[in-house]
Design an enzyme around this catalytic site. Structure first.
Site, mmCIF file in Angstrom:
data_model
loop_
_atom_site.group_PDB
_atom_site.id
_atom_site.type_symbol
_atom_site.label_atom_id
_atom_site.label_comp_id
_atom_site.label_asym_id
_atom_site.label_seq_id
_atom_site.Cartn_x
_atom_site.Cartn_y
_atom_site.Cartn_z
ATOM 1 N N LYS A 1 41.622 31.368 38.689
ATOM 2 C CA LYS A 1 42.448 31.569 37.622
ATOM 3 C C LYS A 1 43.578 32.219 38.081
ATOM 4 C CE LYS A 1 40.454 29.828 33.924
ATOM 5 N NZ LYS A 1 41.202 28.745 33.222
ATOM 6 N N SER B 1 42.162 34.320 32.361
ATOM 7 C CA SER B 1 41.017 35.277 32.300
ATOM 8 C C SER B 1 41.056 36.730 32.674
ATOM 9 C CB SER B 1 39.729 34.632 32.979
ATOM 10 O OG SER B 1 38.593 35.179 32.965
ATOM 11 N N TYR C 1 35.498 32.120 40.458
ATOM 12 C CA TYR C 1 36.259 31.873 39.164
ATOM 13 C C TYR C 1 37.306 32.498 38.855
ATOM 14 C CZ TYR C 1 36.824 32.025 34.148
ATOM 15 O OH TYR C 1 37.502 31.856 32.930
#
Length: 325
Positions: free
Chosen positions: A145, A117, A141
């Protein structure tokens, strides 16, 4: 021989599965349907319902289907919600990736395309993001990643002298939109496009989350990239790994020209023919001002292109959502 797609019943994964099928690369899907749907998996594609946290299931699936590589898409991907659910996010994204890597090693599978991402960059202070930019994630998040990329890097080092050294690449992207198949659409309760579609279908006014960001019109600026282009890049990355061709550790799948949320709203009204003035709500936690990437390395190696205009992206997603009823 086949390629395992974790999260292959999801919006992104299901498009990758279709692109793999078109390239005669025999996909196999593993998904726990936490956000995916079995109906998104094309008929004839082997489908295993289960979790990426189940090491033995992964090993058995890889062996049973003679898997030669993995495209790891499965993840908990909601940046804003990850601020409230950091432990769940780390379990799914960090522990999940560790388990996938462990299962690959046990099964002798040595090729990996990781669906990463642009959230790993946080809020960049440059107009265009390149792969070597410092990583400063702004949400659990994004952190998960980045840790996933570290795990993959370290496993590649650890297996370098083994019989099956890990070869890998990570694809970093942000807002994936549209549809290349009317039977597959974005079902996320948090992503911008489906939020607007649902509001319009239900007769509600779409909402902008924050209009006081440091951008020209005050709303977030992002790469918006069509799912068909994203799926194609994953397939080319897998093909390069399968052929033993060189790949970079990571590629940005960027548009080079970002769009603001307000610009997306204008396109929504234009394409759907539904005139509206969006409501303005509070910011969502973990949302940076601007992330726009160049995509130059991916264009060089992965045939990366932005083949769709903003109106085409909106229209393809809108038509798929309406077809779902």
């Amino acid at each position: 021989m086949s390629w395992l797609v974790t999260g292959g019943a999801g919006y992104i994964g299901a498009h990758i599965v279709r692109a793999l099928t078109a390239a005669d690369m025999s996909p196999v899907v593993l998904d726990n349907e936490s956000s995916g749907r079995a109906t998104f998996v094309p008929e004839g594609v082997p489908y295993v319902r289960g979790s990426i946290l189940d090491t033995q299931l992964l090993i058995d699936t890889m062996r049973a289907h003679e898997v030669v590589g993995v495209i790891h898409v499965a993840a908990y991907k909601y940046a804003g919600v990850s601020v409230q659910r950091p432990l769940h996010t780390y379990e799914q994204n960090v522990e999940g990736t560790r388990v996938v890597l462990a299962a690959m090693e046990e099964a002798g599978v040595s090729r990996l395309v990781f669906s990463s991402s642009a959230a790993v960059y946080g809020t960049p202070d440059v107009p265009l993001v390149t792969e070597d930019l410092p990583k400063r994630p702004a949400s659990p998040y994004g952190e998960s990643k980045l840790i996933g990329e570290w795990l993959i890097r370290d496993q590649a080092v650890a297996t370098a002298s083994s019989d099956a050294p890990l070869r890998h690449t990570s694809l970093r992207y942000f807002n994936v939109v549209g549809s290349s198949d009317p039977s597959v659409y974005d079902v996320s309760p948090h992503n911008l496009f489906p939020l607007v579609y649902e509001a319009l279908i239900e007769g509600r006014t779409p909402k902008i989350f924050g209009d006081d960001y440091d951008t020209p019109d005050g709303t977030n600026v992002r790469d918006y990239v069509h799912i068909g282009d994203i799926a194609a890049a994953h397939v080319v990355a897998a093909q390069r790994l399968a052929a033993g061709q060189p790949v970079e550790p990571a590629y940005n799948l960027g548009s080079k020209n970002g769009l603001s949320v307000r610009e997306i709203m204008d396109a929504m009204a234009r394409v759907t023919g539904i005139d509206f003035t969006p409501e303005i709500g509070p910011r969502r936690a973990g949302d940076p001002d601007r992330i726009v990437a160049t995509g130059e390395l991916a264009a060089r190696d992965l045939d990366w292109k932005n083949r769709y205009t903003v109106d085409e992206m909106v229209r393809s997603g809108w038509e798929a959502r309406r077809a779902a009823g």
